[in-house]
Design a protein around this motif. Structure first.
Motif, PDB file in Angstrom:
ATOM      1  N   TYR A 107      22.229  66.875  81.095  1.00  0.00           N
ATOM      2  CA  TYR A 107      21.117  67.682  80.604  1.00  0.00           C
ATOM      3  C   TYR A 107      19.778  67.101  81.025  1.00  0.00           C
ATOM      4  N   TRP A 108      19.587  65.800  80.812  1.00  0.00           N
ATOM      5  CA  TRP A 108      18.267  65.229  81.022  1.00  0.00           C
ATOM      6  C   TRP A 108      17.914  65.091  82.504  1.00  0.00           C
ATOM      7  N   LEU A 109      18.890  64.899  83.384  1.00  0.00           N
ATOM      8  CA  LEU A 109      18.570  64.910  84.808  1.00  0.00           C
ATOM      9  C   LEU A 109      18.088  66.305  85.211  1.00  0.00           C
ATOM     10  N   ARG A 110      18.833  67.306  84.838  1.00  0.00           N
ATOM     11  CA  ARG A 110      18.455  68.674  85.204  1.00  0.00           C
ATOM     12  C   ARG A 110      17.122  69.063  84.577  1.00  0.00           C
ATOM     13  N   SER A 111      16.915  68.688  83.321  1.00  0.00           N
ATOM     14  CA  SER A 111      15.667  69.018  82.646  1.00  0.00           C
ATOM     15  C   SER A 111      14.499  68.203  83.205  1.00  0.00           C
ATOM     16  N   TYR A 112      14.775  66.966  83.604  1.00  0.00           N
ATOM     17  CA  TYR A 112      13.733  66.133  84.224  1.00  0.00           C
ATOM     18  C   TYR A 112      13.187  66.810  85.478  1.00  0.00           C
ATOM     19  N   LEU A 113      14.066  67.416  86.259  1.00  0.00           N
ATOM     20  CA  LEU A 113      13.645  68.099  87.474  1.00  0.00           C
ATOM     21  C   LEU A 113      13.034  69.470  87.172  1.00  0.00           C
ATOM     22  N   GLY A 114      13.528  70.132  86.130  1.00  0.00           N
ATOM     23  CA  GLY A 114      13.088  71.490  85.842  1.00  0.00           C
ATOM     24  C   GLY A 114      11.860  71.606  84.971  1.00  0.00           C
ATOM     25  N   TYR A 115      11.519  70.527  84.252  1.00  0.00           N
ATOM     26  CA  TYR A 115      10.383  70.634  83.343  1.00  0.00           C
ATOM     27  C   TYR A 115       9.033  70.769  84.055  1.00  0.00           C
ATOM     28  N   PRO A 116       8.749  70.012  85.127  1.00  0.00           N
ATOM     29  CA  PRO A 116       7.421  70.124  85.746  1.00  0.00           C
ATOM     30  C   PRO A 116       7.003  71.540  86.124  1.00  0.00           C
ATOM     31  N   PRO A 117       7.877  72.367  86.723  1.00  0.00           N
ATOM     32  CA  PRO A 117       7.435  73.739  87.015  1.00  0.00           C
ATOM     33  C   PRO A 117       7.076  74.530  85.761  1.00  0.00           C
ATOM     34  N   VAL A 118       7.796  74.287  84.661  1.00  0.00           N
ATOM     35  CA  VAL A 118       7.471  74.968  83.403  1.00  0.00           C
ATOM     36  C   VAL A 118       6.170  74.414  82.839  1.00  0.00           C
ATOM     37  N   ARG A 119       6.029  73.112  82.861  1.00  0.00           N
ATOM     38  CA  ARG A 119       4.808  72.457  82.355  1.00  0.00           C
ATOM     39  C   ARG A 119       3.567  72.949  83.090  1.00  0.00           C
ATOM     40  N   ASP A 120       3.679  73.116  84.402  1.00  0.00           N
ATOM     41  CA  ASP A 120       2.527  73.458  85.226  1.00  0.00           C
ATOM     42  C   ASP A 120       2.298  74.960  85.355  1.00  0.00           C
ATOM     43  N   ALA A 121       3.193  75.761  84.801  1.00  0.00           N
ATOM     44  CA  ALA A 121       3.041  77.217  84.898  1.00  0.00           C
ATOM     45  C   ALA A 121       1.766  77.662  84.181  1.00  0.00           C
ATOM     46  N   LEU A 122       1.152  78.701  84.712  1.00  0.00           N
ATOM     47  CA  LEU A 122      -0.083  79.242  84.144  1.00  0.00           C
ATOM     48  C   LEU A 122       0.185  80.607  83.516  1.00  0.00           C
ATOM     49  N   PRO A 123      -0.562  80.941  82.467  1.00  0.00           N
ATOM     50  CA  PRO A 123      -0.390  82.269  81.864  1.00  0.00           C
ATOM     51  C   PRO A 123      -0.672  83.370  82.882  1.00  0.00           C
ATOM     52  N   ASN A 124       0.080  84.442  82.788  1.00  0.00           N
ATOM     53  CA  ASN A 124      -0.154  85.570  83.686  1.00  0.00           C
ATOM     54  C   ASN A 124      -0.983  86.645  82.989  1.00  0.00           C
ATOM     55  N   THR A 125      -1.176  87.749  83.671  1.00  0.00           N
ATOM     56  CA  THR A 125      -2.051  88.793  83.128  1.00  0.00           C
ATOM     57  C   THR A 125      -1.549  89.339  81.793  1.00  0.00           C
ATOM     58  N   SER A 126      -0.234  89.395  81.616  1.00  0.00           N
ATOM     59  CA  SER A 126       0.312  89.885  80.343  1.00  0.00           C
ATOM     60  C   SER A 126      -0.010  88.929  79.202  1.00  0.00           C
ATOM     61  N   HIS A 127       0.129  87.620  79.451  1.00  0.00           N
ATOM     62  CA  HIS A 127      -0.190  86.642  78.398  1.00  0.00           C
ATOM     63  C   HIS A 127      -1.637  86.813  77.920  1.00  0.00           C
ATOM     64  N   TYR A 128      -2.561  86.998  78.871  1.00  0.00           N
ATOM     65  CA  TYR A 128      -3.968  87.129  78.490  1.00  0.00           C
ATOM     66  C   TYR A 128      -4.251  88.471  77.814  1.00  0.00           C
ATOM     67  N   ALA A 129      -3.575  89.529  78.251  1.00  0.00           N
ATOM     68  CA  ALA A 129      -3.750  90.819  77.583  1.00  0.00           C
ATOM     69  C   ALA A 129      -3.282  90.728  76.133  1.00  0.00           C
ATOM     70  N   LEU A 130      -2.169  90.030  75.921  1.00  0.00           N
ATOM     71  CA  LEU A 130      -1.669  89.845  74.557  1.00  0.00           C
ATOM     72  C   LEU A 130      -2.612  88.954  73.747  1.00  0.00           C
ATOM     73  N   ALA A 131      -3.213  87.961  74.409  1.00  0.00           N
ATOM     74  CA  ALA A 131      -4.196  87.119  73.724  1.00  0.00           C
ATOM     75  C   ALA A 131      -5.384  87.958  73.259  1.00  0.00           C
ATOM     76  N   ALA A 132      -5.767  88.957  74.059  1.00  0.00           N
ATOM     77  CA  ALA A 132      -6.858  89.849  73.654  1.00  0.00           C
ATOM     78  C   ALA A 132      -6.468  90.635  72.410  1.00  0.00           C
ATOM     79  N   LEU A 133      -5.205  91.039  72.321  1.00  0.00           N
ATOM     80  CA  LEU A 133      -4.736  91.763  71.134  1.00  0.00           C
ATOM     81  C   LEU A 133      -4.660  90.848  69.915  1.00  0.00           C
ATOM     82  N   GLN A 134      -4.329  89.589  70.144  1.00  0.00           N
ATOM     83  CA  GLN A 134      -4.358  88.631  69.033  1.00  0.00           C
ATOM     84  C   GLN A 134      -5.799  88.392  68.571  1.00  0.00           C
ATOM     85  N   PHE A 135      -6.684  88.197  69.538  1.00  0.00           N
ATOM     86  CA  PHE A 135      -8.086  87.898  69.235  1.00  0.00           C
ATOM     87  C   PHE A 135      -8.746  89.034  68.460  1.00  0.00           C
ATOM     88  N   THR A 136      -8.370  90.274  68.767  1.00  0.00           N
ATOM     89  CA  THR A 136      -8.958  91.434  68.089  1.00  0.00           C
ATOM     90  C   THR A 136      -8.152  91.864  66.864  1.00  0.00           C
TER      91      THR A 136
END
Length: 361
Positions: free
Chosen positions: A91-120
């Motif tokens: 588990y930890w070898l696979r997760s060690y390799l797989g975590y950086p792409p998840v960690r470095d991922a950026l929110p997409n347009t849907s995440h920000y649109a939903l943030a606007a709905l939360q904010f309002t």
């Protein structure tokens, strides 16, 4: 409630029923009308994060994109026998390799649109099955962490923290450093991936696909806090709900409460194959709350009376739906303007690398 390997009834995935397509313009209008009364509880799944480069488990036909997907179960990860030790190495070898792409991922347009709905305040309660933290990232510059936690429930936990079996918690980046220090050969491999811009085929839970790789030499470090207390303990687990693990009662109760206090439920980017999410939709229907489901491909709720489904990707329509809903505020409020102009759209290529023994030596 224990989380089991999610499935969609075979009768749904093989029904052959043609999808009811909808035009983007019609979808925008319907979503805006649905959200207009407010007090909406939102339930999201892996499909929301695809445009951030994180692959979903399932394709448009509802089947696993990786037919060899073999998750580790909770009882395997925490087993203190020699067999459990081997499971944790895997588990930890696979997760060690797989975590950086998840960690470095950026929110997409849907995440920000939903943030606007939360904010309002149109969406006072957001429940996500995702463990990537991208909903948090999208609104972090507007809300303090305690407010994000108050309005956003990570139903299946988060990859961004790790705890040992005795309860000592550490941020995931620090745990990654421990793994790097204990496994310099794999640290060099990760550095090479980052240098060349390669990304392994990563599942939404941070697990990667490996071929022909030996796990026997991978070192899972002991917990330093336990060492200070006179105990040697290398049984660690991310704060993710594993298959076969029970969702904490407090989290389960809160998820039901969020649905029960809402006027309606909006379901986004999920097949609802996991029962912990599917039962929330069933609860909403029991209470006769309107349910709108937006997903590409079959879902577990397709045959439920009372669920209205739009077969279209959120990335095509969600920002425009929020603009239609908010009217002049979407063009005059600087915060909303910024949110609706933010976000990436970088879905992963279908030919992501599968790491093999040749590439890791």
């Amino acid at each position: 409630m224990r989380v089991s390997v999610p499935t969609i009834p075979h009768t749904i995935t093989t029904s052959g029923i043609p999808r009811r397509t909808i035009s983007p313009a019609a979808a925008v209008e319907r979503i805006a009308d649905f959200l207009a009364p407010g007090n909406v509880t939102l339930l999201t799944g892996a499909g929301v994060s695809v445009a951030s480069g994180i692959r979903a488990y399932r394709g448009k036909d509802g089947r696993y994109m990786n037919p060899n997907y073999q998750p580790i179960f909770y009882h395997e990860l925490v087993d203190e026998s020699e067999k459990g030790f081997a499971f944790r190495q895997r588990y930890w070898l696979r997760s060690y390799l797989g975590y950086p792409p998840v960690r470095d991922a950026l929110p997409n347009t849907s995440h920000y649109a939903l943030a606007a709905l939360q904010f309002t305040s149109y969406i006072p309660h957001l429940i996500t099955q995702n463990v990537d933290g991208l909903h948090h990232k999208a609104i972090a510059h507007l809300w303090e962490p305690h407010r994000i936690r108050e309005h956003t429930l990570e139903l299946h936990g988060t990859l961004h923290r790790v705890h040992c079996k005795r309860g000592h918690v550490v941020p995931r980046d620090i745990f990654q450093d421990w793994l790097s220090a204990s496994n310099p050969q794999w640290k060099a491999f990760v550095d090479n991936l980052e240098r060349t811009g390669q990304k392994p085929r990563t599942n939404p839970d941070g697990d990667v696909e490996l071929e022909g790789v030996s796990y026997a030499d991978f070192v899972v470090p002991a917990c330093p806090e336990c060492m200070l207390e006179g105990e040697r303990n290398s049984v660690h687990k991310p704060e993710v709900i594993f298959f076969g693990e029970s969702i904490p009662g407090q989290m389960k109760d809160r998820s039901f409460s969020d649905v029960e206090r809402s006027g309606r439920v909006f379901v986004l980017g999920t097949t609802l194959a996991t029962y912990s999410a599917f039962r929330l939709v069933k609860r909403a229907l029991e209470l006769r709350k309107p349910v709108l489901l937006l997903n590409v491909g079959p879902t577990r709720a397709d045959e439920l009376p009372g669920v209205e489904k739009l077969e279209i990707s959120s990335s095509l329509v969600l920002r425009d739906a929020v603009r239609a809903l908010l009217g002049s505020q979407a063009s005059q409020d600087p915060t909303i303007v910024h949110l609706l102009q933010s976000g990436i759209h970088e879905p992963p290529p279908e030919d992501h690398n599968i790491i093999s023994n040749e590439t890791s030596t």
